[in-house]
Design an enzyme around this catalytic site. Structure first.
Site, mmCIF file in Angstrom:
data_model
loop_
_atom_site.group_PDB
_atom_site.id
_atom_site.type_symbol
_atom_site.label_atom_id
_atom_site.label_comp_id
_atom_site.label_asym_id
_atom_site.label_seq_id
_atom_site.Cartn_x
_atom_site.Cartn_y
_atom_site.Cartn_z
ATOM 1 C CB VAL A 43 -0.974 -0.016 1.206
ATOM 2 C CG1 VAL A 43 -1.735 1.299 1.325
ATOM 3 C CG2 VAL A 43 -1.956 -1.172 1.076
ATOM 4 C CB THR A 44 4.140 2.053 1.657
ATOM 5 O OG1 THR A 44 3.666 1.792 2.977
ATOM 6 C CG2 THR A 44 5.111 3.215 1.705
ATOM 7 C CG ASP A 46 1.240 8.666 3.778
ATOM 8 O OD1 ASP A 46 2.019 7.709 3.859
ATOM 9 O OD2 ASP A 46 1.539 9.823 4.103
ATOM 10 C CG ASP A 76 1.254 3.358 4.885
ATOM 11 O OD1 ASP A 76 0.774 3.978 5.846
ATOM 12 O OD2 ASP A 76 2.169 3.814 4.173
ATOM 13 N N GLY A 77 -0.392 2.499 7.614
ATOM 14 C CA GLY A 77 -0.172 2.418 9.065
ATOM 15 C C GLY A 77 -1.191 1.500 9.737
ATOM 16 C CB THR A 130 8.855 -4.572 9.454
ATOM 17 O OG1 THR A 130 8.654 -3.823 8.239
ATOM 18 C CG2 THR A 130 7.955 -5.803 9.443
ATOM 19 C CG ASP A 180 5.205 5.405 5.766
ATOM 20 O OD1 ASP A 180 4.550 5.601 4.723
ATOM 21 O OD2 ASP A 180 4.892 5.917 6.848
ATOM 22 C CG ASP A 207 5.805 9.784 4.001
ATOM 23 O OD1 ASP A 207 4.924 9.252 3.274
ATOM 24 O OD2 ASP A 207 5.762 9.757 5.244
#
Length: 197
Positions: free
Chosen positions: A25-26, A59, A62-63, A73, A80, A84
């Site tokens: 997803v990131t 964004d 993903d968290g 991880t 990430d 960014d």
């Protein structure tokens, strides 16, 4: 932001169940943001806004996915943070491209100053953390800067006044510069305190 995280939690759990990882997803999110930035550069603000909002949601998602998987991880956090910077650069380049196309010096230089200053904001934090210090202080963290840019794009796309977009980019450039200086001053003060102990 908290509401978005709570709302995305069930989606994150569903994606985790079918084997989609936070890192996937990131990476997908950065490609979405690059696409949105390209649309911005092409002066398609409304569709750019919708695509960039999807990138922003990725964004946050993903968290939530990392949480659903039992915690992120160290590589996930690194990826990430690194991507960014790519997203920030894409957005700034999109704004600078509009400034160049329209021969708008204020927009062009504001976008470049904002880009450099935002990179320095994140660099100071990373360098401070490597030295065992915290440096997440400052007037405008990344979320605030991103929100301002999205509002500027939205007003331009929905209501039409281009000057609001230029103003948003200029304000972000100023806030990013102030935030960078605040973080440098914070680290300097912390190191001075450590020295005098």
């Amino acid at each position: 932001a908290h509401g978005a995280r709570v709302g995305l939690a069930p989606l994150a759990r569903g994606l985790h169940r079918i084997g989609i990882t936070a890192n996937t997803v990131t990476v997908l999110g950065v490609f979405i943001t690059i696409a949105g930035s390209a649309l911005l550069a092409a002066e398609r603000p409304l569709i750019a806004l919708l695509v960039l909002l999807a990138g922003t949601l990725s964004d946050t998602l993903d968290g939530q996915l990392a949480k659903a998987a039992g915690g992120g991880t160290r590589f996930g956090a690194f990826l990430d943070s690194t991507l960014d910077r790519v997203s920030d650069a894409a957005l700034a380049c999109g704004a600078a491209a509009v400034g160049a196309t329209r021969d708008d010096a204020v927009l062009f230089w504001s976008a470049l100053i904002g880009l450099v200053a935002s990179f320095l904001v994140s660099y100071v934090r990373a360098k401070a953390e490597a030295m065992g210090l915290k440096a997440n202080v400052g007037l405008a963290p990344r979320e605030a800067r991103l929100t301002l840019l999205l509002v500027g794009i939205g007003v331009w796309g929905v209501l039409g006044p281009f000057v609001v977009f230029t103003a948003a980019v200029a304000v972000v450039a100023v806030l990013s510069t102030v935030t960078w200086l605040q973080r440098v001053a914070h680290v300097a003060a912390a190191l001075d305190t450590n020295k005098t102990r």
